[in-house]
Design a protein around this motif. Sequence first.
Motif, short mmCIF file in Angstrom:
data_model
loop_
_atom_site.label_atom_id
_atom_site.label_comp_id
_atom_site.label_asym_id
_atom_site.label_seq_id
_atom_site.Cartn_x
_atom_site.Cartn_y
_atom_site.Cartn_z
N LYS A 152 57.74 64.11 9.58
CA LYS A 152 56.30 63.90 9.51
C LYS A 152 55.56 65.13 10.02
CE LYS A 152 56.80 58.96 10.64
NZ LYS A 152 56.48 57.93 11.67
N ASP A 153 54.41 65.38 9.44
CA ASP A 153 53.50 66.42 9.91
C ASP A 153 52.29 65.77 10.56
OD1 ASP A 153 54.53 68.93 9.58
OD2 ASP A 153 53.52 69.36 7.69
N PHE A 154 51.85 66.35 11.68
CA PHE A 154 50.69 65.83 12.39
C PHE A 154 49.50 66.77 12.28
CE2 PHE A 154 53.87 63.66 15.39
CZ PHE A 154 53.77 62.45 14.70
N TYR A 155 48.34 66.20 12.03
CA TYR A 155 47.05 66.89 12.05
C TYR A 155 46.13 66.14 13.00
CZ TYR A 155 48.23 69.09 7.50
OH TYR A 155 48.82 69.79 6.46
N ILE A 156 45.08 66.80 13.46
CA ILE A 156 44.01 66.12 14.19
C ILE A 156 42.94 65.74 13.18
CG2 ILE A 156 42.20 66.37 15.93
CD1 ILE A 156 43.99 68.32 17.42
N GLN A 157 42.40 64.53 13.30
CA GLN A 157 41.31 64.11 12.42
C GLN A 157 40.16 65.12 12.53
OE1 GLN A 157 40.25 59.85 12.73
NE2 GLN A 157 42.03 59.69 14.09
N GLN A 158 39.66 65.55 11.41
CA GLN A 158 38.65 66.61 11.44
C GLN A 158 37.40 66.20 12.20
OE1 GLN A 158 37.76 68.72 7.84
NE2 GLN A 158 39.89 68.84 7.19
N ASP A 159 36.99 64.94 12.10
CA ASP A 159 35.78 64.52 12.79
C ASP A 159 35.98 64.36 14.30
OD1 ASP A 159 37.35 62.27 12.61
OD2 ASP A 159 35.73 60.92 12.02
N LYS A 160 37.23 64.40 14.75
CA LYS A 160 37.53 64.31 16.19
C LYS A 160 38.00 65.63 16.77
CE LYS A 160 38.60 59.37 16.10
NZ LYS A 160 39.62 58.33 16.38
N PHE A 161 38.17 66.62 15.92
CA PHE A 161 38.76 67.90 16.33
C PHE A 161 37.92 68.59 17.41
CE2 PHE A 161 39.79 72.38 16.08
CZ PHE A 161 41.15 72.42 15.76
N HIS A 162 36.61 68.62 17.22
CA HIS A 162 35.75 69.33 18.16
C HIS A 162 35.91 68.80 19.57
CE1 HIS A 162 31.41 70.58 19.49
NE2 HIS A 162 32.33 71.44 19.91
N GLN A 163 35.71 67.51 19.75
CA GLN A 163 35.76 66.93 21.09
C GLN A 163 37.17 66.92 21.67
OE1 GLN A 163 33.26 66.20 23.18
NE2 GLN A 163 32.04 67.14 21.57
#
Length: 260
Positions: A152-163
Amino acid sequence: MNAIKSIALALSIIGSASAIAAPAASVKPTVILVHGAFADSTSWNGVAAKLRADGYNVIGAANPLRSVKGDAAAVATIVKSVKGPVVLVGHSYGGAVISAAAYGQSNVKSLVYVAAFAPDQGETALELSGRYPGGTLGPALAEPVALPDGGKDFYIQQDKFHQQFAADVPKAQAELMAVAQRPIAEAALTEAAGAPAWKNLPSYFVYGTADKNIPAAALKFMADRAQSRKTVAIPGASHVVMTSHPAEVAKLIETAAQAN
């Protein structure tokens, strides 16, 4: 007489050559910057600019983010290609990578951990990040992306990335970082570390007290355990402390480069 002149000329040439060669011992180390998960080498741009302005040769290594052993081997090839001393710098998961990549490399002068893991043998990044309270990465991750090999590959949700990742970076910049983020394989986060180079090399640590990916308590624990020669904790800084506070990070790297 001619023979005497020839000898004198030869000695003069040798002396001149020695004078030219003498400063070689004080040549500045090459700084190799290794990014971590959810980032790429551009996350070092501010740090790299300051180091270059101060006369350092800088290489931004592309970290594959696939496995600790494999990623360390990739970085080690870059280390081996450098003629002269190296300061190896890692951010986040990149700390696990430099700990392995520097092991047994005679030209690595020191290690700098920037909001980074410094695992001991047998430890994993996943376990270390959850050892102390305060991390909120789990809920911020997007649905894992299935890989052909079953991983599996993991990303951070774009709308939560900033915080989550870059709270002290301007919102517009953080949004672009979210778009360009590079995923990390689950296998890399759960792979046990091998023998760490920080047990044999001088190490330096810098991190932010408001890090939400790796709790500040975990970062302090790893710095203390590695007997960090200098630890800088920046109040309120996020996980991408090298992006939000490039001057402080560059200063610590130069401290590591100049130390005996």
